[in-house]
Scaffold this active site. Structure first.
Site, short mmCIF file in Angstrom:
data_model
loop_
_atom_site.label_atom_id
_atom_site.label_comp_id
_atom_site.label_asym_id
_atom_site.label_seq_id
_atom_site.Cartn_x
_atom_site.Cartn_y
_atom_site.Cartn_z
NE ARG A 119 -5.11 -47.59 -6.37
CZ ARG A 119 -5.13 -47.60 -7.69
NH1 ARG A 119 -6.24 -47.32 -8.33
NH2 ARG A 119 -4.04 -47.88 -8.38
CD GLN A 124 -3.46 -38.94 -3.43
OE1 GLN A 124 -2.79 -37.91 -3.46
NE2 GLN A 124 -4.64 -39.03 -4.02
CG ASP A 127 -0.44 -46.04 -3.88
OD1 ASP A 127 0.01 -47.20 -3.97
OD2 ASP A 127 -1.48 -45.68 -4.47
CB SER A 130 0.75 -44.42 -7.01
OG SER A 130 -0.60 -44.79 -6.87
CE1 TYR A 224 -6.33 -50.88 -7.94
CE2 TYR A 224 -7.25 -51.18 -5.74
CZ TYR A 224 -6.16 -51.01 -6.57
OH TYR A 224 -4.91 -50.95 -6.03
#
Length: 517
Positions: A119, A124, A127, A130, A224
């Site tokens: 992350r 991104q 990912d 996501s 997280y």
């Protein structure tokens, strides 16, 4: 190198590559083969893959490729079809299936887990979690609306008033924000809670009201949330219980990869909800956030609460989900194919590549070293000023203010003397004009100062009309027999002309700022 896209197991409607992503893979220099019927469940037909440049082949042929793209871990029978030193790119869930990592190493397969992308900002676009969470958040609201059986938006009709549905979203990550945006677009009254208080602005920007937990939680270095303390957990559970009792629909999104989902709604909380309420547990695949959730099933409690435990929310929108997953893989292969020559280069010095590589050349590389998520540094505590220095500065400021007041008073007295002298030596017929001038100055001062600074430039354009009147009057008087009147008229013409042309120039520049290139 050759890429193979096999057909997924029964019950998995997604496919690892779409005709669009196949075209992009070919542009990277790869040859692509797709198993016949691989995209049928996602409404991608064999002819579309062939038109994109891929070969449609049998199952045995597709597994013989150099690189295999999958959604889920292949079976043992499928692994035997893979050639040694081939590369497997899939959602491998090493946290749930650690024994499979050893299997990949024993077979000499290079295994890349798309569900372990670190992350970080640079990753991104790759990912998968996501991407799937975004689609799942949207679908969760659709499932809730179907089970709720009532309108989301409030209405006032001739037959009576219908209040909007109240939706409570627990968790404001990618899935939660997608659910918030969808529910708000459907006209519901949306509330949301997250253990991270800093996401409150994101929640409110999506049109929802943020309900903060009294004891906020911190975020760990991997992106997280950290495990809650007992006090934090108790405060959060009480908040969830209270908010759920007031809501028509509750959507839970707390899901930590590789771990069992935390319990957010207890059986007692569900018992306090209204009959006809709906719970959509987006963490059902990992055990569920609701104590009563049955993964893969939709149940109704004794008090009439519907609990939806769907485990494949993203799979219920297979076309878009497949496209997003395929694009994630394309973005990864762009990183791992720097020459765009169809040669896969795994640079283990790259934190993204290292984070997803489970095995390579018979060696187990899981788990990877931790990746630190950049966080904003805490602001430095300001230095406390020295009391003696503060007192000296205050005294100096007081003396400066007193001096400024004396200067202003002196100017005011000088102006008053000048005005009185001018009125004494002026003809009686002119004195009335002085009064009008004085009133105009006072009114103009208060009007201009009352206008906000951002409107001063447009206001300048309006004053050009006044300057035009001055210019006309000065032109009429410039031919006077009185030398003083002639000189003053000339000065008035010059000043008014500067004001008019300068004002229009500034206004033109201001308007140009709002024009597109």
């Amino acid at each position: 190198m050759h890429i193979g896209v096999p057909k997924e197991r029964d019950g998995q409607p997604l496919v690892a590559a779409t005709p669009d992503t196949v075209t992009k893979l070919i542009k990277l220099g790869y040859d692509v083969s797709v198993e016949a019927g691989a995209g049928n469940a996602a409404r991608y037909l064999n002819a579309q893959y062939e038109a994109a440049g891929a070969q449609v082949v049998s199952s045995e042929q597709v597994w013989d490729a150099d690189i295999i793209l999958c959604l889920d871990p292949p079976s043992d029978a499928q692994l035997t079809l893979m050639r040694p030193e081939a590369t497997l790119i899939s959602r491998l869930a090493p946290g749930h299936n650690p024994e499979r990592v050893q299997t990949y190493a024993d077979k000499g397969i290079t295994a890349l887990a798309m569900d372990t992308v670190p992350r970080i900002s640079r990753a991104q676009s790759m990912d998968v979690l996501s991407s799937m969470a975004n689609v799942a958040g949207y679908r969760a609201v659709v499932e809730a609306a179907s089970a709720f059986g009532r309108l989301f938006t409030g209405q006032v009709t001739a037959a009576g008033k219908m209040p909007p549905a109240r939706i409570y979203v627990i968790g404001a990550g990618v899935a939660g924000l997608a659910a918030i945006g969808t529910a708000n677009a459907m006209g519901a009254e949306v509330y949301a809670t997250d253990v991270r208080p800093e996401v409150g602005e994101q929640v409110e920007s999506m049109g929802a009201s943020f309900v903060a937990i009294p004891a906020a939680q911190e975020v760990s270095s991997d992106g997280y949330a950290k495990e809650m303390t007992t006090a934090q957990r108790d405060a959060a559970l009480k908040l969830y219980t209270d908010q759920s009792a007031e809501s028509d629909i509750v959507i839970t999104t707390a899901n930590i990869p590789g771990r069992r989902a935390p319990i957010l709604l207890t059986a007692q909380a569900v018992a306090g909800m209204k009959p006809g309420s709906v719970i959509v547990d987006m963490a059902a695949a990992n055990g569920g956030n609701c104590e009563l959730t049955e993964p893969g099933k939709t149940i109704m409690t004794d008090n009439g609460v519907i609990i939806i435990g769907v485990t494949d929310l993203a799979g219920r929108l297979p076309a878009q989900s497949s496209q997003l997953y395929g694009q994630n893989i394309v973005n990864l292969l762009k990183l791992a194919t720097p020459g765009k020559d169809g040669e896969l280069i795994l640079d283990l010095e790259d934190e993204i590549i290292r984070g997803i590589t489970l095995t390579q050349a018979g060696e187990i590389l899981w788990p990877p070293p931790p990746v630190k998520v950049s966080a904003q540094a805490a602001p430095a505590e300001p230095k406390r000023p020295d009391p003696a220095q503060e007192a000296a500065r205050a005294a100096e400021a007081s003396r400066a203010e007193a001096k400024a007041k004396r200067v202003r008073l002196a100017w005011m007295v000088a102006a008053a003397v000048a005005i009185c002298t001018l009125m004494l030596y002026s003809p009686a017929v002119v004195i009335g004009h002085y009064m009008v001038l004085a009133l105009a100055v006072i009114v103009g001062f208060y009007v201009i100062t009352a206008v906000t600074h951002s409107l001063h430039t447009p206001l300048m354009s309006v004053t050009n009309a006044i300057s035009g009147i001055i210019l006309v009057g000065a032109i009429l008087q410039v031919g006077s027999n009185n030398l003083l009147v002639t000189v003053l008229s000339f000065l008035a013409i010059v000043v008014a002309s500067i004001n008019i042309f300068g004002g229009f120039t500034v206004t033109h520049r201001m308007l140009a700022m709002f024009k597109k290139d």
